[in-house]
Design a protein around this motif. Structure first.
Motif, PDB file in Angstrom:
ATOM      1  N   THR A 266     -16.817  -2.417  11.139  1.00  0.00           N
ATOM      2  CA  THR A 266     -17.465  -1.576  10.133  1.00  0.00           C
ATOM      3  C   THR A 266     -16.423  -0.841   9.294  1.00  0.00           C
ATOM      4  O   THR A 266     -16.557  -0.730   8.066  1.00  0.00           O
ATOM      5  CB  THR A 266     -18.412  -0.570  10.803  1.00  0.00           C
ATOM      6  OG1 THR A 266     -19.394  -1.284  11.560  1.00  0.00           O
ATOM      7  CG2 THR A 266     -19.105   0.289   9.760  1.00  0.00           C
ATOM      8  N   LEU A 267     -15.373  -0.349   9.941  1.00  0.00           N
ATOM      9  CA  LEU A 267     -14.293   0.299   9.196  1.00  0.00           C
ATOM     10  C   LEU A 267     -13.601  -0.695   8.273  1.00  0.00           C
ATOM     11  O   LEU A 267     -13.177  -0.341   7.171  1.00  0.00           O
ATOM     12  CB  LEU A 267     -13.284   0.908  10.172  1.00  0.00           C
ATOM     13  CG  LEU A 267     -13.682   2.226  10.833  1.00  0.00           C
ATOM     14  CD1 LEU A 267     -12.621   2.656  11.848  1.00  0.00           C
ATOM     15  CD2 LEU A 267     -13.892   3.320   9.789  1.00  0.00           C
ATOM     16  N   ALA A 268     -13.481  -1.942   8.713  1.00  0.00           N
ATOM     17  CA  ALA A 268     -12.896  -2.970   7.850  1.00  0.00           C
ATOM     18  C   ALA A 268     -13.744  -3.172   6.602  1.00  0.00           C
ATOM     19  O   ALA A 268     -13.221  -3.349   5.493  1.00  0.00           O
ATOM     20  CB  ALA A 268     -12.758  -4.287   8.625  1.00  0.00           C
ATOM     21  N   MET A 269     -15.076  -3.132   6.754  1.00  0.00           N
ATOM     22  CA  MET A 269     -15.967  -3.285   5.611  1.00  0.00           C
ATOM     23  C   MET A 269     -15.842  -2.092   4.653  1.00  0.00           C
ATOM     24  O   MET A 269     -15.775  -2.271   3.424  1.00  0.00           O
ATOM     25  CB  MET A 269     -17.407  -3.423   6.103  1.00  0.00           C
ATOM     26  CG  MET A 269     -18.434  -3.608   5.000  1.00  0.00           C
ATOM     27  SD  MET A 269     -20.104  -3.825   5.649  1.00  0.00           S
ATOM     28  CE  MET A 269     -20.373  -2.206   6.375  1.00  0.00           C
ATOM     29  N   VAL A 270     -15.807  -0.884   5.214  1.00  0.00           N
ATOM     30  CA  VAL A 270     -15.648   0.312   4.367  1.00  0.00           C
ATOM     31  C   VAL A 270     -14.299   0.276   3.655  1.00  0.00           C
ATOM     32  O   VAL A 270     -14.200   0.617   2.464  1.00  0.00           O
ATOM     33  CB  VAL A 270     -15.792   1.587   5.226  1.00  0.00           C
ATOM     34  CG1 VAL A 270     -15.507   2.828   4.387  1.00  0.00           C
ATOM     35  CG2 VAL A 270     -17.177   1.666   5.845  1.00  0.00           C
TER      36      VAL A 270
ATOM     37  N   ILE B 281      -4.581   8.110   0.152  1.00  0.00           N
ATOM     38  CA  ILE B 281      -4.412   8.571   1.533  1.00  0.00           C
ATOM     39  C   ILE B 281      -5.613   8.167   2.383  1.00  0.00           C
ATOM     40  O   ILE B 281      -5.463   7.674   3.517  1.00  0.00           O
ATOM     41  CB  ILE B 281      -4.206  10.093   1.555  1.00  0.00           C
ATOM     42  CG1 ILE B 281      -2.898  10.464   0.846  1.00  0.00           C
ATOM     43  CG2 ILE B 281      -4.199  10.615   2.981  1.00  0.00           C
ATOM     44  CD1 ILE B 281      -2.711  11.954   0.632  1.00  0.00           C
ATOM     45  N   ALA B 282      -6.814   8.361   1.837  1.00  0.00           N
ATOM     46  CA  ALA B 282      -8.026   7.994   2.576  1.00  0.00           C
ATOM     47  C   ALA B 282      -8.066   6.492   2.863  1.00  0.00           C
ATOM     48  O   ALA B 282      -8.443   6.066   3.963  1.00  0.00           O
ATOM     49  CB  ALA B 282      -9.262   8.418   1.788  1.00  0.00           C
ATOM     50  N   GLN B 283      -7.665   5.680   1.882  1.00  0.00           N
ATOM     51  CA  GLN B 283      -7.668   4.228   2.075  1.00  0.00           C
ATOM     52  C   GLN B 283      -6.665   3.814   3.146  1.00  0.00           C
ATOM     53  O   GLN B 283      -6.944   2.935   3.970  1.00  0.00           O
ATOM     54  CB  GLN B 283      -7.356   3.524   0.749  1.00  0.00           C
ATOM     55  CG  GLN B 283      -7.338   2.007   0.816  1.00  0.00           C
ATOM     56  CD  GLN B 283      -8.720   1.395   0.977  1.00  0.00           C
ATOM     57  OE1 GLN B 283      -9.649   2.056   1.437  1.00  0.00           O
ATOM     58  NE2 GLN B 283      -8.837   0.141   0.628  1.00  0.00           N
ATOM     59  N   GLY B 284      -5.497   4.453   3.161  1.00  0.00           N
ATOM     60  CA  GLY B 284      -4.512   4.154   4.195  1.00  0.00           C
ATOM     61  C   GLY B 284      -5.014   4.531   5.581  1.00  0.00           C
ATOM     62  O   GLY B 284      -4.814   3.800   6.554  1.00  0.00           O
ATOM     63  N   LEU B 285      -5.678   5.686   5.672  1.00  0.00           N
ATOM     64  CA  LEU B 285      -6.236   6.118   6.963  1.00  0.00           C
ATOM     65  C   LEU B 285      -7.332   5.173   7.433  1.00  0.00           C
ATOM     66  O   LEU B 285      -7.428   4.857   8.630  1.00  0.00           O
ATOM     67  CB  LEU B 285      -6.780   7.542   6.846  1.00  0.00           C
ATOM     68  CG  LEU B 285      -5.737   8.652   6.693  1.00  0.00           C
ATOM     69  CD1 LEU B 285      -6.416   9.993   6.446  1.00  0.00           C
ATOM     70  CD2 LEU B 285      -4.844   8.731   7.934  1.00  0.00           C
TER      71      LEU B 285
ATOM     72  N   GLY C 167       0.816  -1.214   0.000  1.00  0.00           N
ATOM     73  CA  GLY C 167       0.000   0.000   0.000  1.00  0.00           C
ATOM     74  C   GLY C 167       0.846   1.258   0.000  1.00  0.00           C
ATOM     75  O   GLY C 167       0.513   2.245  -0.667  1.00  0.00           O
ATOM     76  N   ALA C 168       1.968   1.239   0.746  1.00  0.00           N
ATOM     77  CA  ALA C 168       2.864   2.396   0.760  1.00  0.00           C
ATOM     78  C   ALA C 168       3.500   2.611  -0.608  1.00  0.00           C
ATOM     79  O   ALA C 168       3.667   3.757  -1.061  1.00  0.00           O
ATOM     80  CB  ALA C 168       3.945   2.195   1.821  1.00  0.00           C
ATOM     81  N   VAL C 169       3.843   1.522  -1.300  1.00  0.00           N
ATOM     82  CA  VAL C 169       4.417   1.641  -2.644  1.00  0.00           C
ATOM     83  C   VAL C 169       3.396   2.258  -3.597  1.00  0.00           C
ATOM     84  O   VAL C 169       3.727   3.129  -4.417  1.00  0.00           O
ATOM     85  CB  VAL C 169       4.876   0.254  -3.151  1.00  0.00           C
ATOM     86  CG1 VAL C 169       5.269   0.329  -4.632  1.00  0.00           C
ATOM     87  CG2 VAL C 169       6.051  -0.253  -2.321  1.00  0.00           C
ATOM     88  N   VAL C 170       2.144   1.825  -3.500  1.00  0.00           N
ATOM     89  CA  VAL C 170       1.090   2.414  -4.332  1.00  0.00           C
ATOM     90  C   VAL C 170       0.951   3.910  -4.035  1.00  0.00           C
ATOM     91  O   VAL C 170       0.760   4.728  -4.946  1.00  0.00           O
ATOM     92  CB  VAL C 170      -0.243   1.681  -4.108  1.00  0.00           C
ATOM     93  CG1 VAL C 170      -1.394   2.419  -4.814  1.00  0.00           C
ATOM     94  CG2 VAL C 170      -0.164   0.252  -4.620  1.00  0.00           C
ATOM     95  N   GLY C 171       1.072   4.290  -2.762  1.00  0.00           N
ATOM     96  CA  GLY C 171       1.020   5.701  -2.414  1.00  0.00           C
ATOM     97  C   GLY C 171       2.145   6.498  -3.040  1.00  0.00           C
ATOM     98  O   GLY C 171       1.931   7.616  -3.537  1.00  0.00           O
ATOM     99  N   LEU C 172       3.359   5.936  -3.049  1.00  0.00           N
ATOM    100  CA  LEU C 172       4.493   6.620  -3.677  1.00  0.00           C
ATOM    101  C   LEU C 172       4.285   6.761  -5.185  1.00  0.00           C
ATOM    102  O   LEU C 172       4.598   7.802  -5.770  1.00  0.00           O
ATOM    103  CB  LEU C 172       5.785   5.851  -3.389  1.00  0.00           C
ATOM    104  CG  LEU C 172       6.233   5.829  -1.916  1.00  0.00           C
ATOM    105  CD1 LEU C 172       7.449   4.915  -1.750  1.00  0.00           C
ATOM    106  CD2 LEU C 172       6.557   7.242  -1.431  1.00  0.00           C
TER     107      LEU C 172
ATOM    108  N   MET D  70      -7.111   3.226  10.917  1.00  0.00           N
ATOM    109  CA  MET D  70      -8.143   3.395  11.942  1.00  0.00           C
ATOM    110  C   MET D  70      -8.800   2.073  12.285  1.00  0.00           C
ATOM    111  O   MET D  70      -9.185   1.837  13.436  1.00  0.00           O
ATOM    112  CB  MET D  70      -9.179   4.407  11.447  1.00  0.00           C
ATOM    113  CG  MET D  70      -8.663   5.829  11.339  1.00  0.00           C
ATOM    114  SD  MET D  70      -9.811   6.926  10.478  1.00  0.00           S
ATOM    115  CE  MET D  70     -11.253   6.807  11.531  1.00  0.00           C
ATOM    116  N   ARG D  71      -8.916   1.190  11.287  1.00  0.00           N
ATOM    117  CA  ARG D  71      -9.487  -0.128  11.565  1.00  0.00           C
ATOM    118  C   ARG D  71      -8.620  -0.886  12.569  1.00  0.00           C
ATOM    119  O   ARG D  71      -9.118  -1.582  13.464  1.00  0.00           O
ATOM    120  CB  ARG D  71      -9.611  -0.911  10.259  1.00  0.00           C
ATOM    121  CG  ARG D  71     -10.265  -2.299  10.394  1.00  0.00           C
ATOM    122  CD  ARG D  71      -9.224  -3.387  10.565  1.00  0.00           C
ATOM    123  NE  ARG D  71      -9.800  -4.706  10.619  1.00  0.00           N
ATOM    124  CZ  ARG D  71     -10.263  -5.290  11.712  1.00  0.00           C
ATOM    125  NH1 ARG D  71     -10.234  -4.647  12.867  1.00  0.00           N
ATOM    126  NH2 ARG D  71     -10.741  -6.516  11.693  1.00  0.00           N
TER     127      ARG D  71
END
Length: 352
Positions: free
Chosen positions: A134-138, A118-122, A83-88, A126-127
């Motif tokens: 519920t956060l895991a589902m979102v 960024i939103a997906q990482g957050l 996920g961090a690589v995708v962010g870069l 948070m999950r």
């Protein structure tokens, strides 16, 4: 998207930007695979802190511990690294877009990609911190949406977008684009229903669960029927960039239905109405082996791939429709400015 923004596509798009977006597409699908494995193995809490990994920087966590540790730690930390690589890569896409891309709307679409990463990482972090299902589902629903947007950006930065054919062997109306748009909506709805089943709340009633399952099954066959109908509309259009994705979708949805049946059997056993299944073995929650986990995760990942291919087909059809309407408007303008013929001259002389 306005016609003015589309008409500005006469300038050549950057190959470097397109290749960066394609790289993001190629990274996001494995990321969805690994994320699906995290959920299947219930490994979301294998690393209890975030953004660190057991107190270490994400990139500095000892690789020996990561590679030689438990499998749930391996896939959870690997999911974070990927996920961090995708962010870069998303940061690189934004830089390339503002550096060399002339279309302003494409630049802001690339910014939207970065904001979604960024939103997906957050959401993922948070999950972990809050331990909220519920956060895991979102989080599970937001990843495929980001994948679809990546595919859309890949299409609008491609050669097809800027210099595809405007002359078709067979004309297409608005209906194929409407069908493709419905495929995007249906496939994403299916993903949301699947996420609700994978992250079912402990307080959910059996009737609620059964209703989601029934809706999920009916919509799967509806999606397959619309996919076949779309292919029937596009197979003779003369444009392989439209007909091939529609034929691929038929196979993907068929595979997805088969994987869905396999996922049900892996999770709950064979239905009791099957005569060869002992009543004591029907509808049992079973521990998943490696092969079982691959089946379940493949079902999740194939759903995201269906959404991505549907999005690609829809965006291409929108572009095709715009080119066709532009060509019709140009032909109409030329015909209204036809040269004067002899009858016109005779008529003018008669009036004088």
């Amino acid at each position: 998207m306005s016609k003015d923004s589309l008409s500005s596509d006469s300038r050549p798009a950057s190959r470097a930007l397109h290749r960066l977006v394609v790289l993001a597409v190629c990274l996001v699908w494995p990321l969805i695979w690994v994320g699906g494995l995290v959920t299947t193995y219930d490994a979301g809490m294998a690393v209890p802190d975030w953004p660190e990994t057991y107190g270490d920087n994400l990139f500095l966590y000892p690789y020996q511990t990561w590679l030689a540790g438990p499998f749930d730690l391996f896939i959870e930390h690997g999911h974070r690294l990927l996920g961090a690589v995708v962010g870069l890569v998303a940061i690189g896409i934004v830089v390339a877009a503002f550096w060399i891309e002339s279309r302003r709307w494409v630049q802001w679409l690339c910014v939207a990609l970065l904001v979604m990463v960024i939103a997906q990482g957050l959401l993922g972090g948070m999950r972990v911190v809050l331990g909220d299902r519920t956060l895991a589902m979102v989080h599970g629903c937001f990843g495929p949406a980001f994948f679809a947007v990546c595919v859309a950006v890949a299409v609008v930065t491609s050669r097809y977008w800027r210099d595809g054919d405007v002359v078709e062997k067979r004309r297409l109306g608005k209906f194929p684009a409407i069908l493709a748009g419905s495929l995007v909506g249906l496939s994403y709805t299916q993903l949301m229903l699947g996420a609700m089943l994978r992250h079912v709340q402990p307080a959910a009633s059996p009737g609620h669960f059964a209703g989601i399952v029934s809706t999920h099954i009916m919509m799967a066959f509806l999606l397959w029927a619309i996919t076949a109908f779309t292919w029937g509309k596009l197979r003779r259009c003369g444009d392989l960039t439209l007909s091939r994705p529609s034929s691929i979708l038929i196979g993907l949805v068929g595979l997805q239905i088969a994987l869905g049946i396999g996922t049900w059997v892996v999770n709950y056993g064979w239905p009791s109405f099957m005569m060869w299944v002992p009543e004591s073995e029907a509808f049992l929650i079973r521990a998943k082996g490696f092969v079982d986990s691959i089946i379940v995760t493949a079902h999740v990942a194939t759903g995201s791939l269906i959404l991505a291919v549907s999005t690609m087909l829809w965006v291409r059809l929108l572009r095709h429709r715009y080119r066709q309407s532009t060509l019709d408007h140009s032909s109409l303008s030329h015909s209204s400015q036809r040269p004067r013929d002899t009858a016109d001259d005779v008529s003018e002389l008669a009036t004088t």
